[in-house]
Structures are given as C-alpha cells and as structure tokens.
Write a protein that holds these residues in place. Structure first.
Motif, PDB file in Angstrom:
ATOM      1  N   GLY A 169      13.922  -3.363  25.204  1.00 12.57           N
ATOM      2  CA  GLY A 169      12.534  -3.293  24.768  1.00 12.57           C
ATOM      3  C   GLY A 169      11.559  -3.640  25.878  1.00 12.57           C
ATOM      4  O   GLY A 169      10.613  -2.884  26.151  1.00 12.57           O
ATOM      5  N   GLU A 188      11.697 -12.744  33.395  1.00 10.65           N
ATOM      6  CA  GLU A 188      13.082 -12.708  32.931  1.00 10.65           C
ATOM      7  C   GLU A 188      13.735 -14.059  33.229  1.00 10.65           C
ATOM      8  O   GLU A 188      13.648 -14.568  34.345  1.00 10.65           O
ATOM      9  CB  GLU A 188      13.848 -11.557  33.627  1.00 10.65           C
ATOM     10  N   GLU A 189      14.393 -14.577  32.210  1.00  9.05           N
ATOM     11  CA  GLU A 189      15.045 -15.881  32.380  1.00  9.05           C
ATOM     12  C   GLU A 189      16.274 -15.781  33.276  1.00  9.05           C
ATOM     13  O   GLU A 189      16.573 -16.680  34.058  1.00  9.05           O
ATOM     14  CB  GLU A 189      15.449 -16.412  30.999  1.00  9.05           C
ATOM     15  N   ARG A 211      24.666 -14.548  28.065  1.00 10.05           N
ATOM     16  CA  ARG A 211      24.068 -15.819  27.656  1.00 10.05           C
ATOM     17  C   ARG A 211      25.157 -16.712  27.072  1.00 10.05           C
ATOM     18  O   ARG A 211      25.979 -16.258  26.278  1.00 10.05           O
ATOM     19  CB  ARG A 211      22.981 -15.569  26.601  1.00 10.05           C
ATOM     20  N   GLY A 234      18.872  -7.440  30.706  1.00 12.20           N
ATOM     21  CA  GLY A 234      19.225  -8.025  29.408  1.00 12.20           C
ATOM     22  C   GLY A 234      20.578  -7.530  28.934  1.00 12.20           C
ATOM     23  O   GLY A 234      21.525  -7.396  29.716  1.00 12.20           O
ATOM     24  N   THR A 235      20.652  -7.203  27.658  1.00 13.82           N
ATOM     25  CA  THR A 235      21.938  -6.784  27.091  1.00 13.82           C
ATOM     26  C   THR A 235      22.313  -5.373  27.551  1.00 13.82           C
ATOM     27  O   THR A 235      23.479  -4.990  27.496  1.00 13.82           O
ATOM     28  CB  THR A 235      21.873  -6.889  25.552  1.00 13.82           C
ATOM     29  N   ASN A 239      25.993  -3.420  28.248  1.00 12.28           N
ATOM     30  CA  ASN A 239      26.332  -2.576  27.099  1.00 12.28           C
ATOM     31  C   ASN A 239      27.204  -1.386  27.508  1.00 12.28           C
ATOM     32  O   ASN A 239      27.541  -1.215  28.677  1.00 12.28           O
ATOM     33  CB  ASN A 239      25.095  -2.201  26.271  1.00 12.28           C
ATOM     34  N   SER A 240      27.576  -0.579  26.527  1.00 13.12           N
ATOM     35  CA  SER A 240      28.557   0.478  26.796  1.00 13.12           C
ATOM     36  C   SER A 240      27.913   1.799  27.180  1.00 13.12           C
ATOM     37  O   SER A 240      28.609   2.773  27.431  1.00 13.12           O
ATOM     38  CB  SER A 240      29.437   0.695  25.557  1.00 13.12           C
ATOM     39  N   GLY A 241      26.579   1.845  27.165  1.00 10.39           N
ATOM     40  CA  GLY A 241      25.888   3.040  27.639  1.00 10.39           C
ATOM     41  C   GLY A 241      25.749   4.149  26.606  1.00 10.39           C
ATOM     42  O   GLY A 241      25.224   5.225  26.911  1.00 10.39           O
ATOM     43  N   THR A 242      26.187   3.926  25.372  1.00 13.67           N
ATOM     44  CA  THR A 242      26.063   4.959  24.338  1.00 13.67           C
ATOM     45  C   THR A 242      24.595   5.166  23.973  1.00 13.67           C
ATOM     46  O   THR A 242      23.852   4.197  23.822  1.00 13.67           O
ATOM     47  CB  THR A 242      26.837   4.531  23.069  1.00 13.67           C
ATOM     48  N   ALA A 356      10.252 -18.354  29.603  1.00 15.38           N
ATOM     49  CA  ALA A 356       8.962 -18.495  28.917  1.00 15.38           C
ATOM     50  C   ALA A 356       9.075 -19.617  27.903  1.00 15.38           C
ATOM     51  O   ALA A 356      10.043 -19.687  27.140  1.00 15.38           O
ATOM     52  CB  ALA A 356       8.608 -17.188  28.214  1.00 15.38           C
ATOM     53  N   GLY A 613      14.626  -5.592  19.968  1.00 20.46           N
ATOM     54  CA  GLY A 613      15.477  -5.380  18.796  1.00 20.46           C
ATOM     55  C   GLY A 613      14.964  -6.118  17.571  1.00 20.46           C
ATOM     56  O   GLY A 613      15.193  -5.678  16.439  1.00 20.46           O
ATOM     57  N   ASN A 623      24.028   3.180  17.505  1.00 17.99           N
ATOM     58  CA  ASN A 623      23.778   2.232  18.587  1.00 17.99           C
ATOM     59  C   ASN A 623      22.276   2.210  18.873  1.00 17.99           C
ATOM     60  O   ASN A 623      21.644   3.260  18.997  1.00 17.99           O
ATOM     61  CB  ASN A 623      24.563   2.640  19.826  1.00 17.99           C
ATOM     62  N   PRO A 624      21.679   1.034  18.997  1.00 19.65           N
ATOM     63  CA  PRO A 624      20.209   0.968  18.877  1.00 19.65           C
ATOM     64  C   PRO A 624      19.394   1.082  20.156  1.00 19.65           C
ATOM     65  O   PRO A 624      18.170   1.100  20.084  1.00 19.65           O
ATOM     66  CB  PRO A 624      19.999  -0.423  18.274  1.00 19.65           C
ATOM     67  N   GLN A 625      20.018   1.171  21.353  1.00 17.81           N
ATOM     68  CA  GLN A 625      19.149   1.042  22.527  1.00 17.81           C
ATOM     69  C   GLN A 625      18.106   2.156  22.627  1.00 17.81           C
ATOM     70  O   GLN A 625      16.958   1.899  22.996  1.00 17.81           O
ATOM     71  CB  GLN A 625      19.952   0.915  23.825  1.00 17.81           C
TER      72      GLN A 625
HETATM   73  C1  LIG Z   1      28.889  -5.511  24.636  1.00 18.06           C
HETATM   74  C2  LIG Z   1      27.720  -4.724  24.118  1.00 18.06           C
HETATM   75  C3  LIG Z   1      27.770  -3.346  24.103  1.00 18.06           C
HETATM   76  C4  LIG Z   1      26.679  -2.617  23.630  1.00 18.06           C
HETATM   77  N1  LIG Z   1      26.731  -1.263  23.689  1.00 18.06           N
HETATM   78  C5  LIG Z   1      25.656  -0.541  23.313  1.00 18.06           C
HETATM   79  C6  LIG Z   1      25.653   0.863  23.473  1.00 18.06           C
HETATM   80  O1  LIG Z   1      26.604   1.439  23.979  1.00 18.06           O
HETATM   81  N2  LIG Z   1      24.564   1.549  23.062  1.00 18.06           N
HETATM   82  C7  LIG Z   1      23.478   0.927  22.492  1.00 18.06           C
HETATM   83  O2  LIG Z   1      22.559   1.618  22.088  1.00 18.06           O
HETATM   84  N3  LIG Z   1      23.465  -0.408  22.352  1.00 18.06           N
HETATM   85  C8  LIG Z   1      24.499  -1.162  22.780  1.00 18.06           C
HETATM   86  N4  LIG Z   1      24.449  -2.513  22.700  1.00 18.06           N
HETATM   87  C9  LIG Z   1      23.228  -3.147  22.174  1.00 18.06           C
HETATM   88  C10 LIG Z   1      21.993  -3.014  23.091  1.00 18.06           C
HETATM   89  O3  LIG Z   1      22.318  -3.239  24.434  1.00 18.06           O
HETATM   90  C11 LIG Z   1      20.941  -4.005  22.598  1.00 18.06           C
HETATM   91  O4  LIG Z   1      20.644  -3.660  21.258  1.00 18.06           O
HETATM   92  C12 LIG Z   1      19.651  -3.993  23.396  1.00 18.06           C
HETATM   93  O5  LIG Z   1      19.876  -4.235  24.748  1.00 18.06           O
HETATM   94  C13 LIG Z   1      18.711  -5.050  22.835  1.00 18.06           C
HETATM   95  O6  LIG Z   1      17.491  -4.961  23.525  1.00 18.06           O
HETATM   96  P1  LIG Z   1      16.416  -6.117  23.422  1.00 18.06           P
HETATM   97  O7  LIG Z   1      15.261  -5.732  24.261  1.00 18.06           O
HETATM   98  O8  LIG Z   1      16.187  -6.449  22.008  1.00 18.06           O
HETATM   99  O9  LIG Z   1      17.113  -7.434  24.042  1.00 18.06           O
HETATM  100  P2  LIG Z   1      17.945  -7.664  25.353  1.00 18.06           P
HETATM  101  O10 LIG Z   1      18.399  -6.399  25.955  1.00 18.06           O
HETATM  102  O11 LIG Z   1      18.974  -8.674  25.005  1.00 18.06           O
HETATM  103  O12 LIG Z   1      16.886  -8.320  26.365  1.00 18.06           O
HETATM  104  C14 LIG Z   1      16.302  -9.573  26.131  1.00 18.06           C
HETATM  105  C15 LIG Z   1      16.002 -10.216  27.482  1.00 18.06           C
HETATM  106  O13 LIG Z   1      15.101 -11.292  27.291  1.00 18.06           O
HETATM  107  C16 LIG Z   1      15.468 -12.350  28.153  1.00 18.06           C
HETATM  108  N5  LIG Z   1      14.925 -13.594  27.601  1.00 18.06           N
HETATM  109  C17 LIG Z   1      15.279 -14.208  26.456  1.00 18.06           C
HETATM  110  N6  LIG Z   1      14.563 -15.338  26.295  1.00 18.06           N
HETATM  111  C18 LIG Z   1      13.728 -15.425  27.361  1.00 18.06           C
HETATM  112  C19 LIG Z   1      12.738 -16.378  27.765  1.00 18.06           C
HETATM  113  N7  LIG Z   1      12.437 -17.480  27.032  1.00 18.06           N
HETATM  114  N8  LIG Z   1      12.065 -16.163  28.934  1.00 18.06           N
HETATM  115  C20 LIG Z   1      12.345 -15.056  29.706  1.00 18.06           C
HETATM  116  N9  LIG Z   1      13.274 -14.134  29.362  1.00 18.06           N
HETATM  117  C21 LIG Z   1      13.965 -14.321  28.189  1.00 18.06           C
HETATM  118  C22 LIG Z   1      16.976 -12.307  28.113  1.00 18.06           C
HETATM  119  O14 LIG Z   1      17.541 -13.024  29.203  1.00 18.06           O
HETATM  120  C23 LIG Z   1      17.250 -10.815  28.144  1.00 18.06           C
HETATM  121  O15 LIG Z   1      17.353 -10.364  29.464  1.00 18.06           O
HETATM  122  C24 LIG Z   1      25.525  -3.282  23.143  1.00 18.06           C
HETATM  123  C25 LIG Z   1      25.488  -4.667  23.132  1.00 18.06           C
HETATM  124  C26 LIG Z   1      26.567  -5.391  23.626  1.00 18.06           C
HETATM  125  C27 LIG Z   1      26.519  -6.892  23.611  1.00 18.06           C
END
Ligand SMILES: Cc1cc2nc3c(=O)[nH]c(=O)nc-3n(C[C@H](O)[C@H](O)[C@H](O)COP(=O)(O)OP(=O)(O)OC[C@H]3O[C@@H](n4cnc5c(N)ncnc54)[C@H](O)[C@@H]3O)c2cc1C
Length: 645
Positions: A169, A188-189, A211, A234-235, A239-242, A356, A613, A623-625
């Motif tokens: 996001g 970014e933390e 984490r 971040g995640t 992730n698996s890239g789907t 943050a 998310g 898969n939600p990315q």
């Molecule tokens: C093993 C695995 C495989 C996956 N495979 C897939 C896939 O193939 N396809 C798919 O669509 N999805 C996949 N996902 C899920 C997908 O990657 C996540 O849904 C997506 O990355 C979530 O995005 P986000 O922005 O919500 O959070 P994140 O990507 O988790 O990013 C949040 C970021 O905020 C940072 N943060 C948190 N708190 C603070 C703070 N206080 N100050 C500064 N920074 C902070 C964190 O360090 C992190 O970098 C997978 C997930 C995992 C764990």
C-alpha cells in the motif's frame, strides 16, 4: 562446570548430554541420509543460537523437562535409556497432547540444524544456497535513501505527504503521489536490503526481512502463524509474487455493502498501471515444473477446467525458489525494486530504520508524524515530518495499533480481521523427481472453486519447511524428510467469513491477534483438503499426506480419504497458516461500518489516510497485493487531486 557457567551456556555439561542423546534418537540413518553426528549437530545449534540467550535457556529447560518426564514416568532418565528405548519414549510422548506439543517445540532447533546441514541437503538434492553478487552499482535513486544509523542528530522535515510503511500500500501510494510532483517522504521501520542480502539462507535472511522472525501468530480455536515483513518493500519483499486482480464477485459484494464507487470500470486503469509496474505475466511452465502437470492431470480427471500457471510479478524469473526470502535476481517485482525506486526517481525521499510513533496533530487535524530510530553509535534519533497529509500504511496487523495509540477511537479499528486461512496437502509420487527447490514456490492454480470461496494454489515447499511440517520423530521422520523430491505440495486458501481482531500486546510493538475459525470456514477448509487430496489421488499419488498439528494423516485411496473426512475435526488439529491479513481499518460507506471513507480518509479526522491491507474492505478471495496496490493508487490519485493546486 560452575552453576554460573551452566547458566550462561545452557547447552553444555549434562544438558549437552541430554541433547546429544536426543539427537541420536531423532535422526537415525535413512535410505539416503546418514545418522546425525550429535556433536556436530549440537555445535551447529549452539552456533545458530549464539545471540539468542533466551532461546538457549528455553531449549535447556525443555531438555530437562524431557529428562524428568522420563524419570517420573518410568523411573529412568531419558539420557540413561538405550537407543531403541529412547525412540519408543519419544514416539509415546509425541502422541500426547501437552507432551507432544512441548516435544515438537524442543525438536525444532535440532530439526532446523539437521535440515540446514549441507551434506543432508546434497543427499536430498536440495539447493542449499543461491548465488548473489558481491557488489552492485548504486542506482541514482539510492541517494534519496537515508538510514537512521547515518543520522548524527534529530531531523525536521517538511513535505506535502508523509507515507508510513513501504509495502504494497505505502509504496504504491508514494509513487502515485510523487509522480504528481508532490513532495513525499516515505518512512520505513525496517532496513533497505538488496539482492546481495537475499542469499536464500533462511537463518541469515529471516531476521532481516521478517518482523519478529516470522513469529506473529493468531490465537483462537487454532494457532495460526501470520508472518509479515519488516524491511523496505514490507511483506512484498517476502511474498510469492502472485498477482490476481480483485475478483468481480468481491467487487460486487463491496458494492452491495455501500462502496458503490468500487466498480470494475473505476478500478481498471489502476489494475493496468499496477500490472505494468510489476510486469505481470503467467509463470513459465518450465519453471512451474512437473508439479503443474500433476495438478492439471488430477484436476482434469475431476472435471475441472481452470487449472493454469499463475500470473506473477516476476518476468525474468529463473526459479531460484526463494521468493519468501527475498528474490536474489530482482526478477520478483516486490515494491523494493518497483514502486519504491520509481517513487524516489520521481523525487520522493525514503527514511529507513525509523519507527513512526506519534501523529503531530491539532485536535483531529493531522499535521505530520514523529518517528524514532537508532542513530550513529546506536543513540536514539528523532525524525519529525510536518506534512499536509499523513498516509498510514503499516499493514493490517500494525496500522490499528498505531492509530489507537494516537487517539483514534472507532469500534471498527482493529476489528473485522480476515486472513484467508491457508492449508496444504502433499502427494507422494515414488520414482518421480519434482525438483523441489529448483521450481517456482507458488506457480500454479486451480480456479474452479473460486466462486465457492476456495482458491487452490501452490507447488514447491522449501526443504526446511517440508522437514518442519512433520511432527514425527526418528525413522518415520527421516523417511519423510528424504522423500522431499518425490513429494508434490499443493495448497488452498479460504475466503473467510470469520472475523478476528488485533490489539496491543505485551510484546512491544507487536499485535495480539485473536481469530477463531467459524463452522462455515472450517467446512470450506476441509473441502480444500478433500479436493486437493482427490487431485493427488487422481494424478496417481501413492499416498496423500495431510499435515496436522499433532500428527499428519496419510490416505492412500478414496476410502481412506472418506474415513478421514468422516471424522469430526477441530480447527486446532489442522495445520493452518495465513498470509493475507486484511480489513482492520476498512474503508466503508459510513463510520458505523468502517474506519475510513472510500477515499481512505479517516472518518472524523482531517489529513489522515489509511492505505494498506487494513483498509481493504473485506476478504478478497484471491492474493491481495494487486488489490491493495490498485486501491492505493486510486486513493493516492484522489489525494493528489486535492493537494495539487
Ligand atoms: C509469505 C507470504 C507470501 C505472500 N504471497 C503473496 C502473493 O504471492 N501474492 C499476493 O498478492 N500477496 C501475497 N502475500 C501478501 C502480501 O504481500 C501482503 O498482503 C501485502 O504486502 C500487504 O501490504 P501492506 O501495505 O498492507 O503491508 P506490508 O507490505 O506488510 O507493509 C507494511 C510496512 O510498514 C512498515 N511499518 C510497520 N509499522 C511501522 C512504523 N511504526 N513505522 C514505519 N514503518 C512501519 C513495515 O515494516 C512494513 O514494511 C504474501 C504474504 C506472505 C507473508
């Protein structure tokens, strides 16, 4: 040995003797694997745990628990039993509820060391590491990255927008805002890592990218690991890239719930932009590997027609098979190599190693954020960014904690957590070699049941995970482990209707996650087990292995499968994991139903946006990315429209 030195080095002296006896009993010689050398394995465990004093103590305590359990139960110490007696004792203990759980926990570090032993990897034909470059030419955008450890003193900045979190996001939002010439600061933390770090060695990579070392877990009527990332990207970095667009049925549900703007037509340009940035295309069949053929054959035999390679964000992928430990070739377009560099090229600044902590605000008008990091020589440094808008993108497990700590009161904050509970089933195909660890970890899918809420996806499991999935001990464990290459994994995930919650926990900065699987989701989960088992059986598997928390189940034919399915099952006995936490600060049509409006601005607040998310309005069923990134691009564009005059 003195009591003091035993305390400081708990895996020595008589504790080491118990450990050595345990290792001897756990890992006998198999068909291809040699019996473990207790001294070498114990030395490896000590090496891995050299900086984990608490864990060493925990293992020491569990070893003494094993010794005393044996003494109290049978009058003799575990370390005093003969080899066969020890194995029998372990098998009996493994079958008990509490004892089995403790034994499994105790075995983990020894199993990890055994599975990472290079000679064992060689014998099972596993890739034990991947090649990474020693040097990389720094890119121009890297000048715009500052890590806390480079900072001598506190910093004060001004920007149009500050975005907190560089995952799916945050990075997509930062790019959309920066490309409209807005001054963007991305916080970014975690640290910035590049492919030099992504060497495929789990014990080196996990502490950098996950984490809490991947130990975030939901508790309820099952224990469900929900790992999340903590580094630039971040995640997405792990992730698996789907890549799957938000399904129409999901958009229709959101529209019925009042989010009438979220139509296919509205989102189409954002999907297209995201897919272009990520270079989305189907996985190459040669890198999906033979598992794709097996799954297609089984699915077709069941009358299914929608089995195919998955769409992925990894155009030049050559199947290094370590997606979840960072991509060593940069083929996977996680945000650390896509949206983040593009945002910086468009003028954004990235600050890493800053957490943050506090929103700067006047009443409910948000004016910026304060973050802290470890500066030069480890001294704390503060970073304060004043901005016209603050975008919170910390992910579904952490965004609610931050906002609650900053005074946001809304009953939906932290609630409505959905996770897409995921399971897997393995088929054993004697005589075949699936080249596990040389194929794409998640490269194939069967979509026929997607409308029911079941997506079948998967393929390769890392050797380490294969060996840790099985709670067995001794001969059975070694036999299972060395059959890695003739084992085809396939998984599924459930579009859940259960709702969990995240709250602050006693573990600093980590969420307490409550999630209990309801009856409907349990029955869908069991249906996933049934279908994937049937696919394997139809494809000619000699046996199908259904992992469980206490013991795995082996079924060899339809009758045995019926027998498995005929028994009442509780979520707690099934091996459930989850990778898609969503919805804990969801967008909604009104404050009673969610935390922010459809433009992602928090209800009742000014200048505060949630784009990650957590703001996704419910389970996606895929898969939600791509969904997160498309919604982020849309929300950021609408915010830019307001800020660019
Ligand atoms: C093993 C695995 C495989 C996956 N495979 C897939 C896939 O193939 N396809 C798919 O669509 N999805 C996949 N996902 C899920 C997908 O990657 C996540 O849904 C997506 O990355 C979530 O995005 P986000 O922005 O919500 O959070 P994140 O990507 O988790 O990013 C949040 C970021 O905020 C940072 N943060 C948190 N708190 C603070 C703070 N206080 N100050 C500064 N920074 C902070 C964190 O360090 C992190 O970098 C997978 C997930 C995992 C764990």
């Amino acid at each position: 040995m003195s009591a003091a030195s035993a305390r400081s080095n708990p895996l020595s002296g008589s504790t080491a003797t118990i450990a050595a006896r345990l290792i001897e009993a756990l890992f006998p010689a198999g068909e291809v694997l040699l019996a473990a050398d207790p001294d070498a394995l114990l030395a490896a465990v000590r090496g891995y745990l050299v900086r984990a004093a608490l864990l060493r103590r925990g293992i020491g305590a569990l070893l003494w628990w094993l010794e005393l359990r044996c003494l109290l139960g049978g009058g003799r110490r575990f370390s005093g039993l003969g080899l066969e007696e020890r194995r029998a004792f372990l098998a009996r203990t493994a079958a008990t509820r509490v004892g089995g759980g403790l034994l499994r926990a105790l075995c983990i570090p020894f199993k990890v060391a055994y599975l990472l032993e290079p000679e064992n990897a060689r014998r099972v034909q596993v890739r034990d590491h991947v090649e990474v470059p020693e040097r990389l030419e720094p890119a121009r955008w890297q000048r715009q990255v500052t890590d806390a450890c480079e900072c001598e003193g506190d910093q004060k900045l001004e920007a149009d927008v500050v975005v907190i979190g560089s995952g799916a996001g945050g990075a997509a939002a930062a790019y959309a805002l920066a490309s409209r010439s807005l001054a963007v600061v991305l916080l970014e933390e975690g640290s910035y890592h590049d492919r030099r770090d992504f060497n495929g060695r789990p014990l080196e990579v996990i502490p950098k990218l996950y984490r809490a070392m991947g130990t975030t877990v939901a508790l309820g009527n099952a224990v469900i690991p929900i790992p999340i990332g903590r580094s630039v990207g971040g995640t997405t970095t792990i992730n698996s890239g789907t890549c799957i667009r938000t399904p129409d049925r999901t958009l229709a549900r959101w529209q019925r719930e009042g989010l009438t703007e979220l139509t296919r037509e509205e989102l189409e340009p954002y999907f297209q932009r995201v897919e272009a940035m990520l270079g989305v295309e189907p996985a190459a069949p040669e890198h999906v590997g033979e598992v794709g053929c097996v799954i297609r054959a089984g699915a077709q035999a069941l009358g299914m027609t929608r089995a195919h390679p998955l769409q992925r964000a990894a155009r030049d992928c050559d199947a290094q098979a370590t997606c979840q430990f960072g991509c060593p070739t940069d083929a996977k377009r996680s945000t650390n190599v896509s949206f983040v560099p593009s945002a910086l090229e468009s003028g954004a600044f990235l600050f890493t190693g800053f957490r943050a902590k506090r929103l700067i605000r006047e009443g409910s008008s948000v004016r910026g954020v304060e973050a802290v990091g470890a500066g030069r020589r480890g001294r704390p440094v503060a970073l304060s960014v004043e901005a016209r808008a603050v975008v919170v993108s910390m992910g579904a497990l952490l965004t609610p904690l931050f906002l609650e700590a900053n005074g946001l009161a809304n009953g939906n904050l932290g609630a409505n957590l959905t996770i897409h509970p995921a399971g897997l089933v393995a088929g054993r195909y004697p005589g075949r070699n699936f080249r596990n660890s040389y194929t794409i970890p998640q490269g194939y899918c069967v979509e026929d049941l997607a409308d029911e809420g079941l997506m079948l996806e998967g393929s390769t499991m890392p050797f380490l995970v294969h060996g840790l999935l099985d709670p067995l001990v001794a001969e059975e464990y070694v036999r299972f482990t060395e059959r890695y290459q003739e084992t085809a994994y396939f998984g599924f995930m459930v579009r859940d209707t259960s709702k969990g919650r995240v709250r602050r926990s006693l573990r600093r900065g980590l969420p307490a996650i409550r999630y209990s699987m309801n009856a409907a989701d349990l029955s869908l989960f069991l249906r996933g087990i049934e279908i994937v088992s049937r696919i394997h059986l139809k494809a000619g598997a000699a046996e199908v292995w259904i992992p469980g928390t206490r013991t795995g189940h082996v079924v060899r034919d339809e009758a045995e499968l019926e027998c498995f399915l005929g028994q009442k099952r509780r979520p707690g006995e099934l091996a459930i994991s989850a990778y898609h936490p969503l919805g804990t600060a969801r967008i909604a049509a009104c404050p009673g139903r969610g935390v922010c409006n459809v433009e992602h601005e928090v209800f009742g607040w000014k200048g505060l946006f949630i784009i990650d998310g957590s703001s996704v309005p419910g389970p996606v069923g895929a898969n939600p990315q791509v969904t997160i990134m498309a919604l982020a691009s849309r929300a950021a564009e609408k915010l830019a429209d307001r800020l660019v005059v």
